[in-house]
Design a protein around this motif. Structure first.
Motif, PDB file in Angstrom:
ATOM      1  N   GLU A 205      -2.339  33.702 -39.659  1.00  0.00           N
ATOM      2  CA  GLU A 205      -2.335  33.520 -38.208  1.00  0.00           C
ATOM      3  C   GLU A 205      -3.534  34.239 -37.588  1.00  0.00           C
ATOM      4  OE1 GLU A 205      -1.462  32.092 -35.669  1.00  0.00           O
ATOM      5  OE2 GLU A 205       0.105  30.775 -36.388  1.00  0.00           O
ATOM      6  N   LYS A 206      -3.858  33.834 -36.367  1.00  0.00           N
ATOM      7  CA  LYS A 206      -4.938  34.484 -35.646  1.00  0.00           C
ATOM      8  C   LYS A 206      -4.482  35.845 -35.132  1.00  0.00           C
ATOM      9  CE  LYS A 206      -3.568  34.708 -31.939  1.00  0.00           C
ATOM     10  NZ  LYS A 206      -2.334  35.051 -31.158  1.00  0.00           N
ATOM     11  N   PRO A 207      -5.381  36.776 -34.902  1.00  0.00           N
ATOM     12  CA  PRO A 207      -6.769  36.775 -35.338  1.00  0.00           C
ATOM     13  C   PRO A 207      -6.814  37.027 -36.853  1.00  0.00           C
ATOM     14  CG  PRO A 207      -6.198  38.922 -34.435  1.00  0.00           C
ATOM     15  CD  PRO A 207      -4.983  38.068 -34.270  1.00  0.00           C
TER      16      PRO A 207
ATOM     17  N   PHE B  11     -15.629  30.492 -40.150  1.00  0.00           N
ATOM     18  CA  PHE B  11     -15.618  30.217 -38.707  1.00  0.00           C
ATOM     19  C   PHE B  11     -14.859  31.329 -37.969  1.00  0.00           C
ATOM     20  CE2 PHE B  11     -13.237  28.967 -35.025  1.00  0.00           C
ATOM     21  CZ  PHE B  11     -14.297  28.728 -34.160  1.00  0.00           C
ATOM     22  N   ALA B  12     -13.686  31.701 -38.479  1.00  0.00           N
ATOM     23  CA  ALA B  12     -12.866  32.704 -37.778  1.00  0.00           C
ATOM     24  C   ALA B  12     -13.608  34.038 -37.639  1.00  0.00           C
ATOM     25  CB  ALA B  12     -11.546  32.895 -38.507  1.00  0.00           C
ATOM     26  N   LEU B  13     -14.514  34.311 -38.577  1.00  0.00           N
ATOM     27  CA  LEU B  13     -15.347  35.516 -38.480  1.00  0.00           C
ATOM     28  C   LEU B  13     -16.108  35.528 -37.150  1.00  0.00           C
ATOM     29  CD1 LEU B  13     -16.983  37.985 -39.524  1.00  0.00           C
ATOM     30  CD2 LEU B  13     -18.405  36.387 -40.817  1.00  0.00           C
ATOM     31  N   LYS B  14     -16.553  34.367 -36.685  1.00  0.00           N
ATOM     32  CA  LYS B  14     -17.311  34.314 -35.416  1.00  0.00           C
ATOM     33  C   LYS B  14     -16.430  34.741 -34.245  1.00  0.00           C
ATOM     34  CE  LYS B  14     -20.153  30.436 -36.954  1.00  0.00           C
ATOM     35  NZ  LYS B  14     -20.612  29.089 -36.663  1.00  0.00           N
ATOM     36  N   VAL B  15     -15.152  34.347 -34.309  1.00  0.00           N
ATOM     37  CA  VAL B  15     -14.219  34.740 -33.246  1.00  0.00           C
ATOM     38  C   VAL B  15     -13.992  36.255 -33.297  1.00  0.00           C
ATOM     39  CG1 VAL B  15     -11.908  34.404 -32.276  1.00  0.00           C
ATOM     40  CG2 VAL B  15     -13.087  32.487 -33.382  1.00  0.00           C
ATOM     41  N   VAL B  16     -13.793  36.753 -34.515  1.00  0.00           N
ATOM     42  CA  VAL B  16     -13.574  38.201 -34.673  1.00  0.00           C
ATOM     43  C   VAL B  16     -14.795  38.962 -34.149  1.00  0.00           C
ATOM     44  CG1 VAL B  16     -13.282  40.060 -36.367  1.00  0.00           C
ATOM     45  CG2 VAL B  16     -12.039  37.903 -36.670  1.00  0.00           C
ATOM     46  N   ARG B  17     -15.980  38.453 -34.471  1.00  0.00           N
ATOM     47  CA  ARG B  17     -17.218  39.154 -34.091  1.00  0.00           C
ATOM     48  C   ARG B  17     -17.392  39.189 -32.566  1.00  0.00           C
ATOM     49  NH1 ARG B  17     -21.368  36.774 -37.776  1.00  0.00           N
ATOM     50  NH2 ARG B  17     -20.954  38.337 -39.382  1.00  0.00           N
ATOM     51  N   LEU B  18     -17.123  38.052 -31.909  1.00  0.00           N
ATOM     52  CA  LEU B  18     -17.299  38.032 -30.444  1.00  0.00           C
ATOM     53  C   LEU B  18     -16.263  38.942 -29.774  1.00  0.00           C
ATOM     54  CD1 LEU B  18     -18.709  37.065 -27.916  1.00  0.00           C
ATOM     55  CD2 LEU B  18     -17.399  34.940 -28.017  1.00  0.00           C
TER      56      LEU B  18
ATOM     57  N   GLY C  40      -5.897  35.519 -26.231  1.00  0.00           N
ATOM     58  CA  GLY C  40      -7.288  35.270 -25.874  1.00  0.00           C
ATOM     59  C   GLY C  40      -8.098  34.756 -27.052  1.00  0.00           C
ATOM     60  N   SER C  41      -7.646  35.067 -28.270  1.00  0.00           N
ATOM     61  CA  SER C  41      -8.346  34.612 -29.472  1.00  0.00           C
ATOM     62  C   SER C  41      -8.468  33.082 -29.479  1.00  0.00           C
ATOM     63  CB  SER C  41      -7.554  35.094 -30.697  1.00  0.00           C
ATOM     64  OG  SER C  41      -8.288  34.940 -31.871  1.00  0.00           O
ATOM     65  N   HIS C  42      -7.478  32.402 -28.894  1.00  0.00           N
ATOM     66  CA  HIS C  42      -7.519  30.933 -28.864  1.00  0.00           C
ATOM     67  C   HIS C  42      -8.647  30.424 -27.961  1.00  0.00           C
ATOM     68  CE1 HIS C  42      -3.950  30.185 -31.203  1.00  0.00           C
ATOM     69  NE2 HIS C  42      -3.231  30.978 -30.443  1.00  0.00           N
ATOM     70  N   ILE C  43      -8.889  31.128 -26.853  1.00  0.00           N
ATOM     71  CA  ILE C  43      -9.938  30.564 -25.987  1.00  0.00           C
ATOM     72  C   ILE C  43     -11.324  30.974 -26.474  1.00  0.00           C
ATOM     73  CG2 ILE C  43      -8.412  30.158 -24.025  1.00  0.00           C
ATOM     74  CD1 ILE C  43     -10.001  32.268 -22.546  1.00  0.00           C
ATOM     75  N   VAL C  44     -11.404  32.117 -27.166  1.00  0.00           N
ATOM     76  CA  VAL C  44     -12.675  32.442 -27.838  1.00  0.00           C
ATOM     77  C   VAL C  44     -12.939  31.367 -28.893  1.00  0.00           C
ATOM     78  CG1 VAL C  44     -13.904  34.140 -29.237  1.00  0.00           C
ATOM     79  CG2 VAL C  44     -12.371  34.920 -27.417  1.00  0.00           C
ATOM     80  N   ASP C  45     -11.890  31.007 -29.624  1.00  0.00           N
ATOM     81  CA  ASP C  45     -11.994  29.931 -30.627  1.00  0.00           C
ATOM     82  C   ASP C  45     -12.511  28.645 -29.981  1.00  0.00           C
ATOM     83  OD1 ASP C  45     -11.462  28.003 -32.657  1.00  0.00           O
ATOM     84  OD2 ASP C  45      -9.425  27.735 -31.872  1.00  0.00           O
TER      85      ASP C  45
END
Ligand SMILES: NC(=O)c1ccc[n+]([C@@H]2O[C@H](COP(=O)([O-])OP(=O)(O)OC[C@H]3O[C@@H](n4cnc5c(N)ncnc54)[C@H](O)[C@@H]3O)[C@@H](O)[C@H]2O)c1
Length: 325
Positions: free
Chosen positions: A98-100, A301-308, A184-189
Protein backbone atom coordinates in the motif's frame (compact mmCIF):
# COMPACT_ATOMS: atom_id res chain seq x y z
CA UNK A 1 0.30 -24.48 -12.20
CA UNK A 2 -1.61 -24.15 -8.91
CA UNK A 3 -3.14 -20.98 -7.54
CA UNK A 4 -0.88 -18.17 -6.34
CA UNK A 5 -0.73 -18.30 -2.56
CA UNK A 6 -1.18 -14.85 -1.02
CA UNK A 7 -0.45 -13.67 2.50
CA UNK A 8 -1.63 -10.40 4.04
CA UNK A 9 0.51 -8.25 6.34
CA UNK A 10 -2.04 -6.02 8.05
CA UNK A 11 -5.73 -6.92 7.94
CA UNK A 12 -7.39 -3.57 8.76
CA UNK A 13 -9.58 -1.28 6.66
CA UNK A 14 -7.96 -1.25 3.23
CA UNK A 15 -6.96 -4.94 3.28
CA UNK A 16 -10.62 -5.85 2.76
CA UNK A 17 -10.63 -4.12 -0.62
CA UNK A 18 -7.61 -6.19 -1.68
CA UNK A 19 -9.21 -9.31 -0.20
CA UNK A 20 -12.35 -8.81 -2.27
CA UNK A 21 -10.47 -8.11 -5.49
CA UNK A 22 -8.18 -11.11 -5.02
CA UNK A 23 -11.08 -13.43 -4.32
CA UNK A 24 -12.65 -12.32 -7.62
CA UNK A 25 -9.64 -14.10 -9.16
CA UNK A 26 -10.38 -17.34 -7.36
CA UNK A 27 -9.17 -19.42 -10.30
CA UNK A 28 -5.68 -17.94 -10.03
CA UNK A 29 -5.14 -16.69 -6.49
CA UNK A 30 -5.98 -17.75 -2.97
CA UNK A 31 -5.57 -16.12 0.42
CA UNK A 32 -3.49 -18.61 2.35
CA UNK A 33 -2.31 -16.69 5.42
CA UNK A 34 -2.84 -13.53 7.46
CA UNK A 35 -0.47 -11.68 9.77
CA UNK A 36 -1.62 -8.90 12.08
CA UNK A 37 -0.90 -8.41 15.80
CA UNK A 38 -4.55 -7.42 16.25
CA UNK A 39 -6.70 -10.56 16.47
CA UNK A 40 -9.90 -8.52 16.01
CA UNK A 41 -8.70 -7.24 12.64
CA UNK A 42 -7.80 -10.76 11.54
CA UNK A 43 -11.13 -12.17 12.74
CA UNK A 44 -13.10 -9.51 10.88
CA UNK A 45 -11.20 -10.32 7.69
CA UNK A 46 -11.71 -14.08 8.15
CA UNK A 47 -15.41 -13.62 8.88
CA UNK A 48 -16.00 -11.25 5.96
CA UNK A 49 -14.50 -13.62 3.41
CA UNK A 50 -15.36 -16.97 5.02
CA UNK A 51 -11.70 -17.91 5.38
CA UNK A 52 -12.00 -20.32 8.31
CA UNK A 53 -8.87 -22.45 8.47
CA UNK A 54 -6.57 -19.84 6.93
CA UNK A 55 -3.14 -19.67 8.67
CA UNK A 56 -2.98 -16.75 11.13
CA UNK A 57 0.03 -15.13 12.75
CA UNK A 58 0.68 -12.23 15.10
CA UNK A 59 4.10 -11.69 13.55
CA UNK A 60 4.51 -11.45 9.78
CA UNK A 61 7.98 -13.06 10.04
CA UNK A 62 6.42 -16.30 11.28
CA UNK A 63 4.01 -16.21 8.35
CA UNK A 64 6.86 -15.72 5.87
CA UNK A 65 8.84 -18.59 7.45
CA UNK A 66 6.02 -21.09 7.68
CA UNK A 67 3.54 -20.51 4.86
CA UNK A 68 5.27 -21.08 1.48
CA UNK A 69 3.70 -17.97 -0.06
CA UNK A 70 4.04 -16.65 -3.62
CA UNK A 71 3.07 -13.08 -2.80
CA UNK A 72 2.11 -10.73 0.00
CA UNK A 73 -0.12 -7.67 0.21
CA UNK A 74 1.15 -5.16 2.76
CA UNK A 75 -1.56 -3.04 4.43
CA UNK A 76 0.15 -1.92 7.62
CA UNK A 77 1.13 1.50 9.06
CA UNK A 78 3.53 3.43 6.84
CA UNK A 79 6.85 3.18 8.66
CA UNK A 80 6.54 -0.62 8.78
CA UNK A 81 6.32 -1.02 4.99
CA UNK A 82 10.07 -0.91 4.30
CA UNK A 83 11.14 -3.71 6.63
CA UNK A 84 8.10 -5.89 5.94
CA UNK A 85 8.46 -5.55 2.16
CA UNK A 86 12.21 -6.19 2.32
CA UNK A 87 11.71 -9.32 4.44
CA UNK A 88 8.95 -10.58 2.13
CA UNK A 89 11.12 -10.13 -0.97
CA UNK A 90 13.98 -11.93 0.76
CA UNK A 91 11.58 -14.76 1.62
CA UNK A 92 10.90 -15.15 -2.12
CA UNK A 93 7.55 -13.34 -2.31
CA UNK A 94 6.30 -10.83 -4.85
CA UNK A 95 5.11 -7.71 -3.01
CA UNK A 96 2.07 -5.46 -3.46
CA UNK A 97 2.50 -2.68 -0.91
CA UNK A 98 0.00 0.00 0.00
CA UNK A 99 0.97 3.63 -0.37
CA UNK A 100 3.26 5.25 0.55
CA UNK A 101 5.80 2.62 -0.55
CA UNK A 102 8.22 3.81 2.15
CA UNK A 103 8.68 6.95 4.24
CA UNK A 104 12.09 7.95 2.83
CA UNK A 105 13.78 7.89 -0.55
CA UNK A 106 16.80 6.05 0.93
CA UNK A 107 14.48 3.21 1.99
CA UNK A 108 12.69 3.30 -1.37
CA UNK A 109 15.97 2.90 -3.26
CA UNK A 110 17.03 0.00 -1.03
CA UNK A 111 13.68 -1.70 -1.46
CA UNK A 112 13.84 -1.43 -5.25
CA UNK A 113 17.35 -2.95 -5.12
CA UNK A 114 16.06 -5.78 -2.89
CA UNK A 115 13.32 -6.59 -5.43
CA UNK A 116 15.88 -6.66 -8.23
CA UNK A 117 18.24 -8.91 -6.25
CA UNK A 118 15.41 -11.27 -5.33
CA UNK A 119 14.06 -11.31 -8.89
CA UNK A 120 10.57 -10.58 -7.51
CA UNK A 121 7.92 -8.01 -8.44
CA UNK A 122 7.31 -4.88 -6.40
CA UNK A 123 4.06 -3.02 -7.06
CA UNK A 124 2.59 -0.08 -5.17
CA UNK A 125 -1.14 0.25 -4.66
CA UNK A 126 -2.00 3.58 -6.31
CA UNK A 127 -5.48 2.76 -7.59
CA UNK A 128 -5.88 5.93 -9.66
CA UNK A 129 -3.66 4.28 -12.32
CA UNK A 130 -6.60 1.98 -13.08
CA UNK A 131 -9.41 4.55 -12.94
CA UNK A 132 -10.86 5.69 -16.29
CA UNK A 133 -10.79 9.42 -15.38
CA UNK A 134 -7.08 9.44 -14.66
CA UNK A 135 -6.29 7.17 -17.61
CA UNK A 136 -8.16 9.72 -19.75
CA UNK A 137 -6.25 12.70 -18.28
CA UNK A 138 -2.86 11.05 -18.74
CA UNK A 139 -3.56 10.12 -22.35
CA UNK A 140 -5.12 13.51 -23.18
CA UNK A 141 -2.04 15.30 -21.82
CA UNK A 142 0.28 12.94 -23.72
CA UNK A 143 -1.75 13.42 -26.94
CA UNK A 144 -1.57 17.21 -26.62
CA UNK A 145 -5.35 17.64 -26.21
CA UNK A 146 -4.81 20.95 -24.35
CA UNK A 147 -1.52 21.89 -26.02
CA UNK A 148 1.54 22.63 -23.94
CA UNK A 149 0.80 22.28 -20.23
CA UNK A 150 1.22 25.59 -18.37
CA UNK A 151 0.10 24.80 -14.80
CA UNK A 152 -1.65 22.27 -12.57
CA UNK A 153 -3.70 22.86 -9.44
CA UNK A 154 -4.27 19.70 -7.41
CA UNK A 155 -6.38 19.79 -4.26
CA UNK A 156 -7.62 17.22 -1.80
CA UNK A 157 -9.87 18.07 1.15
CA UNK A 158 -10.73 15.51 3.83
CA UNK A 159 -11.86 15.43 7.45
CA UNK A 160 -8.47 13.82 8.07
CA UNK A 161 -7.65 15.58 11.34
CA UNK A 162 -11.00 14.72 12.87
CA UNK A 163 -10.98 11.08 11.67
CA UNK A 164 -7.38 10.17 12.53
CA UNK A 165 -7.10 11.64 16.04
CA UNK A 166 -5.92 8.88 18.40
CA UNK A 167 -5.05 6.41 15.62
CA UNK A 168 -1.62 5.29 14.34
CA UNK A 169 -1.94 7.97 11.65
CA UNK A 170 -1.40 10.60 14.36
CA UNK A 171 1.70 8.79 15.73
CA UNK A 172 4.75 10.02 13.77
CA UNK A 173 6.82 6.87 14.35
CA UNK A 174 4.10 4.81 12.61
CA UNK A 175 2.68 7.29 10.10
CA UNK A 176 5.96 8.91 9.02
CA UNK A 177 4.03 12.17 8.57
CA UNK A 178 0.57 13.60 8.30
CA UNK A 179 -2.03 13.87 5.55
CA UNK A 180 0.55 14.53 2.82
CA UNK A 181 2.22 11.16 3.59
CA UNK A 182 -1.19 9.44 3.78
CA UNK A 183 -4.10 10.48 1.51
CA UNK A 184 -2.00 13.26 -0.01
CA UNK A 185 0.22 10.55 -1.51
CA UNK A 186 -2.56 9.90 -4.04
CA UNK A 187 -2.57 13.43 -5.38
CA UNK A 188 1.23 13.55 -5.52
CA UNK A 189 0.89 10.32 -7.51
CA UNK A 190 -1.68 11.86 -9.91
CA UNK A 191 0.39 15.00 -10.38
CA UNK A 192 3.55 13.05 -11.29
CA UNK A 193 1.97 10.16 -13.19
CA UNK A 194 -0.47 12.06 -15.40
CA UNK A 195 2.06 14.77 -16.36
CA UNK A 196 5.25 12.67 -16.34
CA UNK A 197 7.09 15.83 -15.24
CA UNK A 198 10.16 16.20 -13.02
CA UNK A 199 9.88 18.45 -9.96
CA UNK A 200 12.92 20.67 -9.39
CA UNK A 201 11.81 23.11 -6.68
CA UNK A 202 9.20 23.13 -3.90
CA UNK A 203 7.92 25.96 -1.69
CA UNK A 204 5.65 24.55 1.01
CA UNK A 205 3.74 25.90 3.99
CA UNK A 206 2.41 23.39 6.53
CA UNK A 207 -0.11 23.71 9.35
CA UNK A 208 -0.60 21.23 12.20
CA UNK A 209 -3.70 22.70 13.82
CA UNK A 210 -2.35 21.40 17.15
CA UNK A 211 -2.01 17.77 15.95
CA UNK A 212 1.15 15.61 16.34
CA UNK A 213 1.63 15.51 12.53
CA UNK A 214 1.07 18.04 9.76
CA UNK A 215 -2.56 18.41 8.73
CA UNK A 216 -2.67 20.99 5.93
CA UNK A 217 0.07 21.51 3.36
CA UNK A 218 0.14 24.04 0.56
CA UNK A 219 3.05 23.62 -1.84
CA UNK A 220 4.14 25.35 -5.03
CA UNK A 221 6.08 22.89 -7.23
CA UNK A 222 8.21 23.99 -10.19
CA UNK A 223 8.91 21.38 -12.88
CA UNK A 224 11.97 21.06 -15.11
CA UNK A 225 9.59 21.06 -18.11
CA UNK A 226 8.39 24.61 -17.24
CA UNK A 227 4.94 24.42 -15.59
CA UNK A 228 4.30 25.26 -11.96
CA UNK A 229 1.82 23.29 -9.86
CA UNK A 230 -0.01 24.03 -6.68
CA UNK A 231 -0.50 21.02 -4.43
CA UNK A 232 -3.10 21.63 -1.72
CA UNK A 233 -3.65 18.89 0.85
CA UNK A 234 -6.21 20.02 3.38
CA UNK A 235 -6.79 17.72 6.33
CA UNK A 236 -8.87 20.04 8.48
CA UNK A 237 -11.82 20.25 6.13
CA UNK A 238 -15.52 19.52 6.15
CA UNK A 239 -16.37 16.70 3.76
CA UNK A 240 -14.30 15.11 1.02
CA UNK A 241 -13.35 16.80 -2.23
CA UNK A 242 -10.70 15.99 -4.85
CA UNK A 243 -10.11 18.42 -7.71
CA UNK A 244 -7.50 19.06 -10.39
CA UNK A 245 -7.20 21.73 -13.05
CA UNK A 246 -4.68 21.08 -15.80
CA UNK A 247 -4.19 24.30 -17.80
CA UNK A 248 -2.63 24.24 -21.24
CA UNK A 249 -2.00 26.75 -24.02
CA UNK A 250 -4.99 25.42 -25.99
CA UNK A 251 -7.42 24.27 -23.32
CA UNK A 252 -7.80 22.84 -19.86
CA UNK A 253 -8.94 19.63 -18.18
CA UNK A 254 -10.94 19.87 -15.00
CA UNK A 255 -11.43 16.90 -12.66
CA UNK A 256 -14.02 17.44 -9.96
CA UNK A 257 -14.75 14.49 -7.68
CA UNK A 258 -14.71 12.03 -10.59
CA UNK A 259 -16.29 14.30 -13.24
CA UNK A 260 -14.07 15.34 -16.13
CA UNK A 261 -14.57 18.38 -18.36
CA UNK A 262 -12.51 19.53 -21.31
CA UNK A 263 -12.53 23.34 -21.45
CA UNK A 264 -11.72 25.58 -24.41
CA UNK A 265 -11.86 29.37 -24.70
CA UNK A 266 -15.30 30.57 -25.79
CA UNK A 267 -16.81 27.06 -25.98
CA UNK A 268 -19.18 25.07 -23.81
CA UNK A 269 -17.37 22.45 -21.64
CA UNK A 270 -17.09 19.01 -23.25
CA UNK A 271 -17.62 15.88 -21.17
CA UNK A 272 -15.42 13.33 -22.92
CA UNK A 273 -16.05 9.62 -23.14
CA UNK A 274 -13.73 7.82 -20.75
CA UNK A 275 -11.81 4.60 -21.43
CA UNK A 276 -13.19 1.37 -19.99
CA UNK A 277 -11.89 0.13 -16.66
CA UNK A 278 -9.89 -2.96 -17.50
CA UNK A 279 -8.11 -3.95 -14.32
CA UNK A 280 -7.40 -2.99 -10.72
CA UNK A 281 -4.49 -3.05 -8.26
CA UNK A 282 -4.85 -6.73 -7.41
CA UNK A 283 -5.78 -8.15 -10.80
CA UNK A 284 -2.93 -6.28 -12.47
CA UNK A 285 -0.53 -7.57 -9.82
CA UNK A 286 -1.64 -11.16 -10.41
CA UNK A 287 -1.41 -10.66 -14.18
CA UNK A 288 2.11 -9.26 -13.81
CA UNK A 289 3.16 -12.26 -11.69
CA UNK A 290 1.73 -14.55 -14.36
CA UNK A 291 3.78 -12.72 -17.00
CA UNK A 292 0.80 -11.19 -18.86
CA UNK A 293 2.18 -7.64 -18.64
CA UNK A 294 4.72 -5.52 -16.80
CA UNK A 295 4.10 -4.20 -13.31
CA UNK A 296 1.82 -1.20 -13.88
CA UNK A 297 2.81 0.79 -10.77
CA UNK A 298 6.44 -0.16 -10.15
CA UNK A 299 8.63 0.80 -7.20
CA UNK A 300 10.69 2.98 -9.52
CA UNK A 301 7.65 5.21 -10.10
CA UNK A 302 6.58 5.22 -6.43
CA UNK A 303 10.09 6.39 -5.53
CA UNK A 304 9.25 9.69 -7.30
CA UNK A 305 6.24 10.16 -5.02
CA UNK A 306 8.32 9.36 -1.94
CA UNK A 307 11.02 11.80 -3.10
CA UNK A 308 8.63 14.71 -3.70
CA UNK A 309 6.92 14.11 -0.35
CA UNK A 310 10.31 14.06 1.36
CA UNK A 311 11.42 17.23 -0.49
CA UNK A 312 8.28 19.04 0.69
CA UNK A 313 8.83 18.06 4.31
CA UNK A 314 12.53 18.99 4.10
CA UNK A 315 11.82 22.37 2.49
CA UNK A 316 9.31 23.05 5.29
CA UNK A 317 11.94 22.09 7.91
CA UNK A 318 9.71 19.23 9.07
CA UNK A 319 11.11 15.80 10.01
CA UNK A 320 8.21 13.65 11.26
CA UNK A 321 10.52 10.81 12.23
CA UNK A 322 12.51 13.10 14.54
CA UNK A 323 9.32 13.80 16.53
CA UNK A 324 8.78 12.12 19.89
CA UNK A 325 5.41 10.31 19.94
N1 LIG B 1 -5.07 3.05 -1.45
C1 LIG B 1 -5.96 3.63 -0.65
O1 LIG B 1 -6.91 4.28 -1.06
C2 LIG B 1 -5.78 3.46 0.83
C3 LIG B 1 -6.85 3.73 1.70
C4 LIG B 1 -6.66 3.51 3.06
C5 LIG B 1 -5.44 3.07 3.53
N2 LIG B 1 -4.41 2.86 2.66
C6 LIG B 1 -3.09 2.43 3.13
O2 LIG B 1 -3.21 1.10 3.64
C7 LIG B 1 -2.35 0.94 4.77
C8 LIG B 1 -3.19 0.52 5.96
O3 LIG B 1 -4.17 1.50 6.21
P1 LIG B 1 -5.59 1.12 6.85
O4 LIG B 1 -6.48 2.27 6.59
O5 LIG B 1 -6.01 -0.22 6.40
O6 LIG B 1 -5.21 1.10 8.39
P2 LIG B 1 -5.94 0.29 9.55
O7 LIG B 1 -5.56 0.96 10.81
O8 LIG B 1 -7.38 0.11 9.24
O9 LIG B 1 -5.23 -1.14 9.46
C9 LIG B 1 -3.87 -1.31 9.72
C10 LIG B 1 -3.66 -2.71 10.23
O10 LIG B 1 -2.27 -2.95 10.37
C11 LIG B 1 -2.09 -3.73 11.52
N3 LIG B 1 -0.72 -3.71 11.99
C12 LIG B 1 -0.13 -2.88 12.88
N4 LIG B 1 1.15 -3.26 13.08
C13 LIG B 1 1.37 -4.35 12.30
C14 LIG B 1 2.47 -5.21 12.09
N5 LIG B 1 3.64 -5.01 12.71
N6 LIG B 1 2.33 -6.24 11.23
C15 LIG B 1 1.15 -6.46 10.60
N7 LIG B 1 0.07 -5.69 10.77
C16 LIG B 1 0.18 -4.64 11.60
C17 LIG B 1 -3.10 -3.14 12.51
O11 LIG B 1 -3.34 -4.01 13.62
C18 LIG B 1 -4.31 -2.94 11.62
O12 LIG B 1 -5.14 -4.08 11.58
C19 LIG B 1 -1.62 2.27 4.91
O13 LIG B 1 -0.42 2.21 4.18
C20 LIG B 1 -2.57 3.26 4.28
O14 LIG B 1 -1.95 4.44 3.79
C21 LIG B 1 -4.57 3.03 1.32
Amino acid sequence: MGKLRFGFIGTGGISQWHGRQLLELSGEAEIAALADPNADSRDKFIHKFGLDGVAVHDDYRDMLNECALDAVVICSPHTLHFEQATDALKAGCHVLVEKPMTCSSAEAERLIASAREAGKLLQVSYQRHFQPEFLYIRKALQDGAIGKLTSVTASLYQEWKQLTAGSWRAVPSLSGGGMLMDSGSHIVDVLLWTTNMTPVEVKPMLHRHGAPVEIDSFTAVRFAEGPIASLNVVGFAQGWHETYMFCGEEGAIRYDNGRIALLRLGKEPEYPELPARETNQDKSFVDAILGRHEVLVPGEFALKVVRLTEDIYKAAGYDPLAEID
